[in-house]
Every structure is written in structure tokens, then in C-alpha cells.
Design a protein around this motif. Sequence first.
Motif, short mmCIF file in Angstrom:
data_model
loop_
_atom_site.label_atom_id
_atom_site.label_comp_id
_atom_site.label_asym_id
_atom_site.label_seq_id
_atom_site.Cartn_x
_atom_site.Cartn_y
_atom_site.Cartn_z
N GLU A 117 0.87 -1.19 0.00
CA GLU A 117 0.00 0.00 0.00
C GLU A 117 0.90 1.23 0.00
O GLU A 117 1.95 1.22 0.66
N THR A 118 0.48 2.28 -0.71
CA THR A 118 1.27 3.51 -0.72
C THR A 118 0.40 4.71 -0.38
O THR A 118 -0.82 4.69 -0.57
N SER A 119 1.06 5.77 0.11
CA SER A 119 0.37 7.02 0.42
C SER A 119 1.40 8.14 0.36
O SER A 119 2.51 7.98 0.87
N VAL A 120 1.05 9.24 -0.30
CA VAL A 120 1.95 10.39 -0.36
C VAL A 120 1.14 11.60 0.09
O VAL A 120 0.21 12.02 -0.59
N GLU A 121 1.46 12.11 1.26
CA GLU A 121 0.66 13.18 1.88
C GLU A 121 1.38 14.52 1.79
O GLU A 121 2.56 14.62 2.17
N PRO A 122 0.69 15.57 1.33
CA PRO A 122 1.30 16.90 1.31
C PRO A 122 1.50 17.44 2.71
O PRO A 122 0.66 17.23 3.59
N LEU A 123 2.62 18.14 2.90
CA LEU A 123 2.97 18.71 4.20
C LEU A 123 3.09 20.23 4.06
O LEU A 123 3.72 20.71 3.12
N SER A 124 2.48 20.95 4.99
CA SER A 124 2.65 22.41 5.03
C SER A 124 2.47 22.87 6.46
O SER A 124 1.94 22.13 7.30
N PRO A 125 2.91 24.10 6.79
CA PRO A 125 2.95 24.54 8.18
C PRO A 125 1.58 24.43 8.87
O PRO A 125 0.55 24.78 8.30
N GLY A 126 1.61 23.91 10.09
CA GLY A 126 0.39 23.75 10.87
C GLY A 126 -0.20 22.36 10.75
O GLY A 126 -1.05 21.98 11.55
N ARG A 127 0.26 21.59 9.77
CA ARG A 127 -0.32 20.25 9.55
C ARG A 127 0.31 19.21 10.46
O ARG A 127 1.52 19.22 10.70
N PHE A 168 15.70 -1.73 -1.49
CA PHE A 168 14.59 -1.81 -2.46
C PHE A 168 14.09 -0.44 -2.94
O PHE A 168 13.45 -0.36 -3.99
N GLY A 169 14.33 0.61 -2.17
CA GLY A 169 13.78 1.93 -2.50
C GLY A 169 12.32 2.02 -2.09
O GLY A 169 11.74 1.06 -1.59
N PHE A 170 11.73 3.23 -2.30
CA PHE A 170 10.29 3.42 -2.09
C PHE A 170 9.58 3.20 -3.43
O PHE A 170 10.16 3.39 -4.49
N ARG A 171 8.32 2.87 -3.37
CA ARG A 171 7.54 2.65 -4.59
C ARG A 171 7.20 3.94 -5.31
O ARG A 171 6.95 3.95 -6.51
N LYS A 172 7.13 5.05 -4.58
CA LYS A 172 6.75 6.34 -5.17
C LYS A 172 7.90 7.34 -5.04
O LYS A 172 8.63 7.34 -4.03
N LEU A 173 8.01 8.23 -6.03
CA LEU A 173 9.02 9.29 -6.02
C LEU A 173 8.33 10.65 -6.20
O LEU A 173 7.27 10.72 -6.81
N VAL A 174 8.96 11.70 -5.69
CA VAL A 174 8.45 13.06 -5.87
C VAL A 174 9.45 13.81 -6.75
O VAL A 174 10.60 14.03 -6.37
N LEU A 175 8.98 14.20 -7.95
CA LEU A 175 9.86 14.82 -8.95
C LEU A 175 9.31 16.17 -9.37
O LEU A 175 8.12 16.44 -9.25
N GLU A 176 10.21 16.99 -9.91
CA GLU A 176 9.79 18.23 -10.55
C GLU A 176 9.57 17.94 -12.02
O GLU A 176 10.52 17.63 -12.76
N GLY A 177 8.30 17.98 -12.45
CA GLY A 177 7.99 17.73 -13.86
C GLY A 177 7.87 19.04 -14.62
O GLY A 177 8.07 20.10 -14.03
N GLU A 178 7.52 18.95 -15.88
CA GLU A 178 7.39 20.18 -16.69
C GLU A 178 6.26 21.06 -16.15
O GLU A 178 6.37 22.27 -16.13
N GLY A 179 5.18 20.42 -15.72
CA GLY A 179 4.03 21.19 -15.24
C GLY A 179 4.00 21.37 -13.73
O GLY A 179 2.99 21.79 -13.19
N GLY A 180 5.06 21.04 -13.04
CA GLY A 180 5.08 21.19 -11.58
C GLY A 180 5.47 19.88 -10.90
O GLY A 180 6.10 19.01 -11.52
N ILE A 181 5.07 19.77 -9.66
CA ILE A 181 5.47 18.60 -8.87
C ILE A 181 4.70 17.37 -9.32
O ILE A 181 3.48 17.43 -9.50
N GLU A 182 5.41 16.27 -9.50
CA GLU A 182 4.77 15.01 -9.92
C GLU A 182 5.11 13.90 -8.95
O GLU A 182 6.25 13.79 -8.51
N ILE A 183 4.10 13.09 -8.67
CA ILE A 183 4.32 11.90 -7.86
C ILE A 183 4.22 10.71 -8.80
O ILE A 183 3.18 10.51 -9.44
#
Length: 192
Positions: A117-127, A168-183
Motif C-alpha cells: 500500500e502507498t500514500s503520499v501526503e502533502p505537508l505544510s505549516p500547521g499540519r 529496495f527503495g520506495f515505490r513512489k518518487l516526488v519529482l519536478e515535472g514540466e508542469g510542476g510537482i509530480e508523484i
Amino acid sequence: MSNLPFTFDIPIPGGVPTRVDKHVQRRLSALKGQFLDQTAYEKKLAEEDSLVYEVYEIHRPEIEGELLMGVSFIHPGKVGQEFYMTKGHFHTVLETAEVYYILQGEGFMVMETPEGETSVEPLSPGRILFVPPRWAHRSVCTSRQKDLVFFFVYPGNAGHDYGTIEQFGFRKLVLEGEGGIEIVDNPRYQGR
Ligand code: PAN
Ligand code: ZN
């Protein structure tokens, strides 16, 4: 170690805590094999073994019933198109959870279970992010200028299993794509 109540402060927004027992610094060289673009990694490392993140820890006994706390600073930066991130780990005692409280910066927590199972949660101040038992976790800083800063607390007996992720690494990566952040799915993920 004293068992008296104690207090400390984390200067707002997201400064170094007023109590620090251990300061851990992790550089690019500590993340060998983790970034997707290995050519970009080797090139950057040859230029400088840059500081990627720092952790300020409060010491407590590493036993059940205790809580381990600290503050992490993930610096802004990229290797190729991939944002700076922590090594990431499972807890050795898999059935232990963790709480993160985000103080500064922007980013993501990349998580997965041994069952896939995978989950990628956005983080920002106060969270606040609750990482349930069994979920491996890696934090990623997507801010351009600011550090991603968070307070964390987890059970004293949790321990850290870094080896599984290193292998093994993680199953998901966070990259900078042409249109912004991509998971994206990690094309180099080696099924375990
Ligand atoms: C955090 C992390 C910290 C650094 O305290 O340990 O942010 O990340 P790595 O341990 O993956 O290098 C935590 O999750 N402790 O359990
Ligand atoms: Zn953890």
C-alpha cells in the motif's frame, strides 16, 4: 537520566530547539542509490557532498513507554529532477506509529507498507501527520528556498530499519515535472 518533567521550545517558525542532545547531519553520500538519476547524483556528489538534512534529537531511553522527540530540517535542493529527501525507514518494531507536526516549508511524506500500500501526503505549516504502525516513511522538501521543518515524536522502542529501503527503495518518487510537482511510480523499484 532525570525523570523530572521538562520543557523546551522550538522557536517559531521552525528554528533549532532550545534543548538538543544530538545533532545528526546527513549528506548526499548518505543517500547513495536512492535518487532516480544516478548520473546526476554522481556528478553532484563529485562537486560537493552537500548537506541534505539535519535532525536535532532529545535523548530519552530507547524503551517501551518512552517517547523520542526531535526536529528535522530538510534543506531545499534537487538531484536531477528529484527533490531532497530523507533516507526513510520502517520502524524495526513494525507496530509502532509516529506523529509529525509541520512548522515550516512545503513537501510530502512518502509512505508504504510491506504489503505494498502507498500514500503520499502533502505537508505544510500547521499540519499534523499521523504515520500509522507498519508504514515506512520518507519526508521530501519541495520548497525552493525554505527548509521543510517538522517536530516528530515516536515510541522509545521503535528502532530504525534503514536497510529495507536502502535495498529496495520506495515505490513512489516526488519529482519536478514540466508542469510542476509530480508523484510517480519508481521505475527502479525492486519488488520485495
Ligand atoms: C524521524 C526521522 C528524521 C530523519 O525522526 O528519523 O526525520 O529521517 P531518517 O531517519 O529517515 O534519516 C523519524 O521518522 N523517526 O522515527
Ligand atoms: Zn520514523
